[in-house]
Design an enzyme around this catalytic site. Structure first.
Site, short mmCIF file in Angstrom:
data_model
loop_
_atom_site.label_atom_id
_atom_site.label_comp_id
_atom_site.label_asym_id
_atom_site.label_seq_id
_atom_site.Cartn_x
_atom_site.Cartn_y
_atom_site.Cartn_z
CD GLU A 217 -3.15 2.46 11.49
OE1 GLU A 217 -2.33 1.76 12.08
OE2 GLU A 217 -4.14 2.01 10.88
NE ARG B 190 1.17 -1.46 10.14
CZ ARG B 190 0.48 -2.58 10.03
NH1 ARG B 190 0.32 -3.16 8.85
NH2 ARG B 190 -0.04 -3.15 11.09
CG LEU C 229 -13.65 -0.75 18.69
CD1 LEU C 229 -15.06 -0.56 19.21
CD2 LEU C 229 -12.89 -1.78 19.53
N GLY C 230 -12.08 -2.87 14.64
CA GLY C 230 -12.25 -3.31 13.27
C GLY C 230 -12.05 -4.81 13.23
CG ASN C 231 -11.07 -8.62 10.30
OD1 ASN C 231 -10.10 -9.34 10.52
ND2 ASN C 231 -12.23 -9.09 9.88
N GLY C 232 -9.26 -6.25 13.08
CA GLY C 232 -8.29 -6.32 14.16
C GLY C 232 -8.69 -5.23 15.15
N GLY D 287 -15.41 1.09 14.68
CA GLY D 287 -15.52 2.19 15.63
C GLY D 287 -16.00 3.48 15.01
CG ASN E 196 -17.51 3.71 9.10
OD1 ASN E 196 -17.84 4.80 8.64
ND2 ASN E 196 -16.28 3.23 8.97
CE LYS F 16 -3.65 -2.23 2.72
NZ LYS F 16 -4.39 -2.20 4.01
NE ARG G 248 -5.55 -10.83 14.09
CZ ARG G 248 -5.13 -9.58 13.98
NH1 ARG G 248 -4.93 -8.86 15.06
NH2 ARG G 248 -4.90 -9.05 12.80
#
Length: 397
Positions: free
Chosen positions: A383, A90, A208-211, A332, A334, A14, A240
Site C-alpha cells: 500500500e 493514507r 486477508l489479515g486481522n482486518g 493471504g 503467508n 508509520k 470484528r
C-alpha cells in the site's frame, strides 16, 4: 523524486521514504505511543532497526523526529529536508467526495473535516498528520490517498442499503468499502503476473489479515466489496464480527445492559475469531491451538474460511465468471493452508490448484495447475508503494 509516505494513527505514525527512481525504499519506521512514552523505531534501507525513545507529545513532534532522523548523519539518508519533494498520506475515509487521490489544499481539508463523522477514529489522526507535515515541511506538496476511493466505481445497486432512501440522502449511509489501495495494487500486479491487460480481467481479490475484505473487480474497477459503511461489515476478522443480523445488536444491548460504547467495543474488539476461539485474534496462534486439538480454535478457522468462500462464490456470480482469485495481506500471503481451504470446492469453476506451488509465503506466484480455467494467485500487497505512485503522478501533473 523522493517521496515521504505517512500513515497516521491516533497514537502512532508509520513512514516510508521512497526514491521513485527505481521505487527504492530508502528508510522506514514507526513512531509509537505518541502522547505517552514515545519511541521511534527506524530502519535505514535493509539495515537493522534502531529504537529511539523520546518525548513525543503530539504528531507535529513525531514528524519533526522523523525528519531529524532521516537527515541524521549516521541514521539518515538525506543531506537536507529539501530533498523531500512530496508527501503522500493514507486517509481512511473520503466519503463520496473523492474517487481518486488528490493534491491537498484548503478545500480538500474542509471536505476531510466533514468526513470525520464517517470515520471518527481514523480521519482525525490522518488530518493531524497532514497538518503536522504542513508545519514541518512548509511548501512541500501533499497528496491524500483514500482507502475508500477505489470503491467509488461501485454501481448504486452495490452500495445502497435497504433502508429508507433518506438515510442515504441525509446521512450518507451507504457501502463505502475499505482496503481500496491494497485491492487496487494487487489487481494491477495480478494483471502483470498473468501477462494480460487489467481491462480484460475479472478478478476477486482477497485481502486477508486481522482486518479482511474481498472485492469484485471488473476491468480494473471495483464493482462490489465486503466491507460497508464501516470496516465492521463483511468477513469474520481478528476481533470484528463481520456480517450479523442487526437485530442481534438491539437484543444484546438489552440483555447485557450495554450502552453505545459498550456495544461498539463488543462488536469491534471482542468478536471475530477472538470471540469464537477464546484464544487470540492472531490467526497464527489460532492455527497452533487448532493443531493441538482446540475445537473452538478450529471452529474459528472454519467460520473464517466459510465466509471467504461465500463471498468468492457471490462475487463470481456478480462478475459473471472470474479469471483469477488473488490472495494478499498477512494471512493471504503467508498461509498456504488457508488458501487451499478457501479454494476447496471451486473445482466446478475449472479451478485446479498445485499444492506444491501453493507452499509459498510472502512471494508472488500463480499456484494454479497448468490448464486451470481460473487462476489462483498470491500477490504481496504494498500500500505504501501505491501511495507513493499516486503521489508522484499527481505532483507531476
Amino acid at each position: 523524486m523522493k517521496i515521504l509516505v505517512v500513515n497516521c494513527g491516533s497514537s502512532s505514525l508509520k513512514y516510508q521514504l521512497f526514491d521513485m527512481n527505481g521505487e527504492q525504499v530508502l528508510a522506514k519506521g514507526i513512531v509509537e505511543r505518541i502522547g505517552i512514552d514515545g519511541v521511534l523505531v527506524h530502519q535505514k534501507g535493509e539495515g537493522d532497526k534502531v529504537k529511539l525513545p523520546n518525548d513525543i507529545p503530539n504528531h507535529k513532534v513525531a514528524i519533526e523526529l522523523v525528519i531529524n532522523t532521516l537527515t541524521d548523519k549516521e541514521l539518515g539518508v538525506l543531506q537536507d529536508i529539501t530533498e523531500i519533494e512530496a508527501v503522500g498520506h493514507r486517509v481512511v475515509h473520503g466519503g463520496e467526495a473523492f474517487s481518486q487521490s488528490v493534491l491537498i489544499d484548503d478545500s480538500v481539508m474542509d471536505t476531510l473535516n466533514k468526513c470525520i463523522e464517517l470515520a471518527p477514529l481514523h480521519n482525525p489522526p490522518n488530518i493531524m498528520g497532514i497538518e503536522a507535515c504542513a508545519q514541518v515541511l512548509p511548501g512541500v506538496k501533499q497528496v491524500a490517498v483514500f482507502d475508500t476511493a477505489f470503491h467509488q466505481t461501485m454501481p448504486k445497486k452495490s452500495f445502497i442499503y435497504s433502508l429508507p432512501y433518506e438515510a442515504y440522502e441525509k446521512y450518507s449511509i451507504r457501502r463505502y468499502g475499505f482496503h481500496g489501495t491494497s485491492h487496487k495494487y494487487v489487481a494491477q500486479q495480478a494483471a502483470k503476473l498473468l501477462g494480460k491487460d487489467l481491462k480484460d480481467l475479472k478478478l476477486i481479490t482477497c485481502h486477508l489479515g486481522n482486518g479482511a475484505s474481498v472485492t469484485a473487480i471488473d476491468g480494473g474497477k471495483s464493482v462490489d466489496t465486503s466491507m460497508g459503511f464501516t470496516p465492521l461489515e463483511g468477513l469474520t476478522m481478528g476481533t470484528r464480527c463481520g456480517d450479523i443480523d442487526p437485530a442481534i445488536v438491539i437484543y444484546l444491548m438489552k440483555k447485557m445492559n450495554l450502552d453505545f460504547d459498550g456495544m461498539n467495543d463488543y462488536l469491534n474488539k471482542k468478536s471475530g475469531v477472538l470471540g469464537i476461539s477464546g484464544v487470540s485474534s492472531d490467526f497464527r496462534d489460532i492455527e497452533i491451538a487448532a493443531a493441538e486439538g482446540n475445537e473452538r480454535a478450529q471452529l474459528a478457522l472454519d467460520v473464517f474460511v466459510h465466509k471467504v468462500k461465500k463471498y468468492i462464490g457471490a462475487y463470481t456470480a456478480v462478475l459473471g465468471g472470474v479469471d483469477a482469485i488473488v490472495f494478499t495481506a498477512g494471512l493471504g500471503e503467508n498461509s498456504p493452508e488457508t488458501r487451499e481451504a478457501v479454494l476447496k470446492g471451486f473445482e466446478y469453476l475449472g479451478l485446479e490448484i498445485d499444492t506444491e506451488k501453493n507452499k509459498v509465503r510472502g512471494k508472488a506466484v500463480n499456484f494454479s495447475k497448468e490448464g486451470s480455467k481460473v487462476q489462483a494467485l498470491v500477490i504481496p500487497t504494498n500500500e505504501e508503494l501505491m501511495i507513493a505512485r499516486d503521489t508522484q503522478a499527481i505532483v507531476k501533473k
